[in-house]
Write an enzyme that holds these catalytic residues in place. Structure first.
Site, PDB file in Angstrom:
ATOM      1  CG  ASN A   1      -0.408  -0.100   2.531  1.00  0.00           C
ATOM      2  OD1 ASN A   1       0.589  -0.779   2.751  1.00  0.00           O
ATOM      3  ND2 ASN A   1      -1.025   0.571   3.497  1.00  0.00           N
ATOM      4  CB  ILE A   2       1.679   3.727  -2.233  1.00  0.00           C
ATOM      5  CG1 ILE A   2       2.595   2.549  -2.591  1.00  0.00           C
ATOM      6  CG2 ILE A   2       2.418   5.060  -2.331  1.00  0.00           C
ATOM      7  CD1 ILE A   2       2.966   2.472  -4.056  1.00  0.00           C
ATOM      8  CD  GLU A   3      -1.431   4.982   4.632  1.00  0.00           C
ATOM      9  OE1 GLU A   3      -2.087   4.052   5.104  1.00  0.00           O
ATOM     10  OE2 GLU A   3      -0.875   5.858   5.338  1.00  0.00           O
TER      11      GLU A   3
ATOM     12  CB  CYS B   1      -5.294  -1.402  -1.741  1.00  0.00           C
ATOM     13  SG  CYS B   1      -6.630  -0.507  -0.933  1.00  0.00           S
TER      14      CYS B   1
ATOM     15  CD  GLU C   1      -5.272  -5.859  -1.091  1.00  0.00           C
ATOM     16  OE1 GLU C   1      -4.659  -4.757  -1.028  1.00  0.00           O
ATOM     17  OE2 GLU C   1      -6.087  -6.220  -0.223  1.00  0.00           O
TER      18      GLU C   1
ATOM     19  CB  CYS D   1     -10.742  -2.741   0.661  1.00  0.00           C
ATOM     20  SG  CYS D   1     -10.170  -2.011  -0.896  1.00  0.00           S
TER      21      CYS D   1
ATOM     22  CB  CYS E   1      -8.791  -4.571  -3.592  1.00  0.00           C
ATOM     23  SG  CYS E   1      -7.585  -3.262  -3.284  1.00  0.00           S
TER      24      CYS E   1
END
Length: 137
Positions: free
Chosen positions: A50-52, A61, A63, A94, A97
């Site tokens: 994940n990359i926020e 996300c 995935e 989620c 995804c």
């Protein structure tokens, strides 16, 4: 789906690779790193984390990162996806995804857990039984 002798080894390998990818996550806001490993029908495995972003709606996300990496390399068919998150015993994709994954692999096997512990395995269809699609069912 897979040859019986290799199922456990492949699931364990995917989970290990997802755990490795989790270590590369950029999650300064949620402090909830997630890693994924996606097995394509070609046999290649694609990792994602994940990359926020400070604008949280622009975060992505693990995935989807793994899927987009695979699709950008020409893959279109997938067999299994392993997901690990934080220190949770199970971390499932989620809803967003799930919808993105079903576009390419409605029969995808989802594997979650922590390396060295009991795995949980289910199908994407179990997680998202009625999907939105332009294709006839």
């Amino acid at each position: 789906m897979w040859k019986n002798g290799g199922i456990i080894r492949i699931r364990d390998r995917l989970l290990d690779l997802a755990y490795e990818a989790k270590g590369k996550a950029y999650a300064p806001y949620s402090r909830f790193p997630v890693g994924a490993a996606l097995l394509a029908s070609s046999g290649r495995i694609y990792q994602g984390c994940n990359i926020e972003n400070a604008s949280l709606g622009l975060s992505v996300c693990a995935e989807r990162v793994a899927l987009w990496k695979a699709v950008s390399e020409g893959e279109r068919e997938f067999i299994a996806l392993a997901v690990v998150g934080g220190e949770l015993a199970a971390c499932f994709p989620c809803g967003a995804c799930r919808q993105v994954l079903v576009e390419f692999a409605p029969d995808l096997e989802i594997i979650t857990g922590q390396p060295g512990q009991r795995l949980l395995v289910c199908s994407l269809k179990e997680l998202l039984p009625e999907t939105f699609t332009f294709k006839e069912k």
